[in-house]
Design a protein around this motif. Sequence first.
Motif, PDB file in Angstrom:
ATOM      1  N   GLU A  16       0.833  -1.211   0.000  1.00 33.67           N
ATOM      2  CA  GLU A  16       0.000   0.000   0.000  1.00 33.67           C
ATOM      3  C   GLU A  16       0.865   1.258   0.000  1.00 33.67           C
ATOM      4  OE1 GLU A  16      -3.549   2.302   0.139  1.00 33.67           O
ATOM      5  OE2 GLU A  16      -3.162   0.232  -0.443  1.00 33.67           O
ATOM      6  N   LEU A  17       1.925   1.258   0.797  1.00 38.69           N
ATOM      7  CA  LEU A  17       2.835   2.402   0.828  1.00 38.69           C
ATOM      8  C   LEU A  17       3.459   2.634  -0.546  1.00 38.69           C
ATOM      9  CD1 LEU A  17       4.367   4.630   2.353  1.00 38.69           C
ATOM     10  CD2 LEU A  17       6.053   2.890   2.996  1.00 38.69           C
ATOM     11  N   ASN A  18       3.930   1.586  -1.181  1.00 42.82           N
ATOM     12  CA  ASN A  18       4.522   1.724  -2.520  1.00 42.82           C
ATOM     13  C   ASN A  18       3.520   2.275  -3.522  1.00 42.82           C
ATOM     14  OD1 ASN A  18       7.108   0.834  -1.839  1.00 42.82           O
ATOM     15  ND2 ASN A  18       6.552  -1.301  -2.114  1.00 42.82           N
ATOM     16  N   ARG A  19       2.283   1.799  -3.444  1.00 42.64           N
ATOM     17  CA  ARG A  19       1.239   2.296  -4.342  1.00 42.64           C
ATOM     18  C   ARG A  19       0.985   3.783  -4.092  1.00 42.64           C
ATOM     19  NH1 ARG A  19      -3.586   3.947  -4.282  1.00 42.64           N
ATOM     20  NH2 ARG A  19      -3.955   3.496  -2.088  1.00 42.64           N
ATOM     21  N   MET A  20       0.936   4.152  -2.815  1.00 42.24           N
ATOM     22  CA  MET A  20       0.687   5.548  -2.470  1.00 42.24           C
ATOM     23  C   MET A  20       1.825   6.455  -2.916  1.00 42.24           C
ATOM     24  SD  MET A  20      -1.043   5.114   1.290  1.00 42.24           S
ATOM     25  CE  MET A  20      -1.369   6.866   1.536  1.00 42.24           C
ATOM     26  N   VAL A  21       3.065   5.988  -2.792  1.00 39.16           N
ATOM     27  CA  VAL A  21       4.212   6.777  -3.254  1.00 39.16           C
ATOM     28  C   VAL A  21       4.113   7.006  -4.754  1.00 39.16           C
ATOM     29  CG1 VAL A  21       6.716   6.732  -3.625  1.00 39.16           C
ATOM     30  CG2 VAL A  21       5.787   6.125  -1.391  1.00 39.16           C
ATOM     31  N   ASP A  22       3.786   5.957  -5.501  1.00 33.67           N
ATOM     32  CA  ASP A  22       3.628   6.098  -6.950  1.00 33.67           C
ATOM     33  C   ASP A  22       2.518   7.087  -7.300  1.00 33.67           C
ATOM     34  OD1 ASP A  22       5.646   4.268  -7.382  1.00 33.67           O
ATOM     35  OD2 ASP A  22       4.284   2.586  -7.763  1.00 33.67           O
TER      36      ASP A  22
END
Length: 55
Positions: A16-22
């Motif tokens: 989820e964090l990686n998706r949010m960063v993107d």
Amino acid sequence: MKLEHLQRLLEKERMELNRMVDQHGLGDNRVLDKSLRLDRILNVYQRTKQSARSN
């Protein structure tokens, strides 16, 4: 909490964090909040793992 549950939760939060960063970028407050949540979960995981070893 059991280690297995914490591991699944950590992986979910990381994804989820990686998706949010993107989606929002590194400086977005939502990303920073998610990162802090992940840090707290990781701390619980580390303490739980360490406690299990000493038992």
